[in-house]
Motif scaffolding. Sequence first.
Motif, short mmCIF file in Angstrom:
data_model
loop_
_atom_site.label_atom_id
_atom_site.label_comp_id
_atom_site.label_asym_id
_atom_site.label_seq_id
_atom_site.Cartn_x
_atom_site.Cartn_y
_atom_site.Cartn_z
N THR A 1 52.49 73.33 106.90
CA THR A 1 51.35 72.49 107.28
C THR A 1 50.37 72.40 106.13
O THR A 1 49.96 73.42 105.57
CB THR A 1 50.62 73.08 108.50
OG1 THR A 1 51.54 73.25 109.58
CG2 THR A 1 49.51 72.15 108.96
N GLY A 2 50.01 71.17 105.77
CA GLY A 2 48.93 70.98 104.81
C GLY A 2 49.38 70.78 103.38
O GLY A 2 50.39 70.13 103.10
N TYR A 3 48.64 71.39 102.47
CA TYR A 3 48.83 71.16 101.04
C TYR A 3 49.49 72.34 100.34
O TYR A 3 49.07 73.48 100.53
CB TYR A 3 47.47 70.95 100.36
CG TYR A 3 46.66 69.78 100.84
CD1 TYR A 3 46.64 68.58 100.12
CD2 TYR A 3 45.87 69.88 101.97
CE1 TYR A 3 45.86 67.50 100.54
CE2 TYR A 3 45.09 68.80 102.40
CZ TYR A 3 45.09 67.62 101.68
OH TYR A 3 44.33 66.57 102.10
N PRO A 4 50.47 72.08 99.47
CA PRO A 4 50.93 73.15 98.57
C PRO A 4 49.86 73.40 97.50
O PRO A 4 49.06 72.51 97.19
CB PRO A 4 52.19 72.56 97.94
CG PRO A 4 52.50 71.30 98.69
CD PRO A 4 51.23 70.84 99.29
N ALA B 1 45.41 74.28 84.66
CA ALA B 1 44.73 73.30 85.51
C ALA B 1 45.27 73.36 86.94
O ALA B 1 46.48 73.51 87.14
CB ALA B 1 44.91 71.90 84.95
N ASP B 2 44.37 73.27 87.91
CA ASP B 2 44.75 73.24 89.33
C ASP B 2 44.66 71.82 89.87
O ASP B 2 43.69 71.10 89.58
CB ASP B 2 43.83 74.14 90.15
CG ASP B 2 44.02 75.61 89.85
OD1 ASP B 2 45.19 76.04 89.80
OD2 ASP B 2 43.01 76.31 89.67
N ALA B 3 45.63 71.44 90.68
CA ALA B 3 45.57 70.13 91.34
C ALA B 3 44.55 70.18 92.47
O ALA B 3 44.50 71.15 93.23
CB ALA B 3 46.94 69.76 91.87
N THR B 4 43.76 69.15 92.57
CA THR B 4 42.80 69.05 93.68
C THR B 4 43.51 68.42 94.89
O THR B 4 44.47 67.65 94.74
CB THR B 4 41.59 68.19 93.29
OG1 THR B 4 42.03 66.87 92.93
CG2 THR B 4 40.84 68.81 92.12
N ARG B 5 43.01 68.74 96.07
CA ARG B 5 43.61 68.23 97.30
C ARG B 5 43.00 66.89 97.67
O ARG B 5 41.78 66.72 97.64
CB ARG B 5 43.39 69.22 98.45
CG ARG B 5 44.10 70.55 98.24
CD ARG B 5 43.79 71.51 99.35
NE ARG B 5 44.55 72.75 99.22
CZ ARG B 5 44.51 73.75 100.10
NH1 ARG B 5 43.74 73.63 101.19
NH2 ARG B 5 45.23 74.83 99.90
N THR C 1 53.40 75.65 88.60
CA THR C 1 53.52 76.76 89.54
C THR C 1 53.14 76.21 90.92
O THR C 1 52.02 75.73 91.11
CB THR C 1 52.58 77.91 89.15
OG1 THR C 1 52.95 78.40 87.85
CG2 THR C 1 52.69 79.06 90.16
N VAL C 2 54.07 76.26 91.86
CA VAL C 2 53.87 75.63 93.18
C VAL C 2 53.95 76.71 94.26
O VAL C 2 54.92 77.47 94.33
CB VAL C 2 54.92 74.54 93.44
CG1 VAL C 2 54.69 73.89 94.79
CG2 VAL C 2 54.88 73.49 92.32
N THR C 3 52.91 76.77 95.11
CA THR C 3 52.84 77.76 96.17
C THR C 3 52.88 77.06 97.53
O THR C 3 52.01 76.21 97.81
CB THR C 3 51.54 78.58 96.07
OG1 THR C 3 51.42 79.10 94.74
CG2 THR C 3 51.54 79.72 97.07
N PRO C 4 53.85 77.36 98.38
CA PRO C 4 53.90 76.73 99.71
C PRO C 4 52.64 77.08 100.51
O PRO C 4 52.01 78.11 100.28
CB PRO C 4 55.14 77.36 100.35
CG PRO C 4 55.98 77.81 99.20
CD PRO C 4 55.01 78.24 98.14
N PRO C 5 52.24 76.22 101.45
CA PRO C 5 51.05 76.48 102.27
C PRO C 5 51.12 77.82 102.98
O PRO C 5 52.15 78.17 103.57
CB PRO C 5 51.06 75.33 103.28
CG PRO C 5 51.82 74.24 102.62
CD PRO C 5 52.88 74.93 101.80
#
Length: 228
Positions: free
Chosen positions: A123-126, A139-143, A190-194
């Motif tokens: 649910t939501g954003y990675p 750098a971090d991606a913004t939601r 680097t990708v982190t699941p919700p």
Amino acid sequence: MTVVAVVVCATAGVACAGSSGTGSGHTGTSDAARNVTAADTPGPAGATTGTTTSPATTSPTTTGPATTGTTGGADTGQPATPARCATPGLTLSTVAPAGGSAMGHHGLVLVFRNTTKSPCALTGYPGVAASGTNGQHAADATRSSVGSIFPQTPRSQVVLAPDGTASAGLEWTVVPMGTQGSCPDYIGLTVTPPGETRSLQLARALSFCGEFQIHPLVAGADAGGIAQ
């Protein structure tokens, strides 16, 4: 006294069932007197029929509560919500957006696949972070629920069946800003699941200048398509 009541009923030719249907609290003498009076009028059988059917109407009321109790206690049988997808049970890949790039925006579709034998939910954003050329977090991606090459995407729960997929749109701009002569280079994501703290690594070279955005997860591998 009881013998007299029986003799009166027999003499009047009236059935003594009338005395038994009158309920408690009356003596045999008063019942017999009422039976003698009823014998003087025509149609005594109709009166006794009404008397005998009246108690019978009370029997359905005893079955009503039993039926209601059985229905109210029945199990709803609704399935339980699947557990959240854990990082070790997921793989990560990418595909290009269906519409490619647009107006200085580039992007990727991040695809999560459930490798376990049980359904799970996301649910939501990675969480997405880009690594610089030195390999350090940069750098971090913004939601954001809406982008330039992805449509507006509501935040909702996605259930992944075994081998099922969910995806999220990632986009960025490639137009230098201010005094920038070019956009910085990055070597991976680097990708982190919700809901997770463990991450998946993705070797992917890219460069961007601001507006590094991640969108909510949707079912399937196309991240909801593109804006038309």
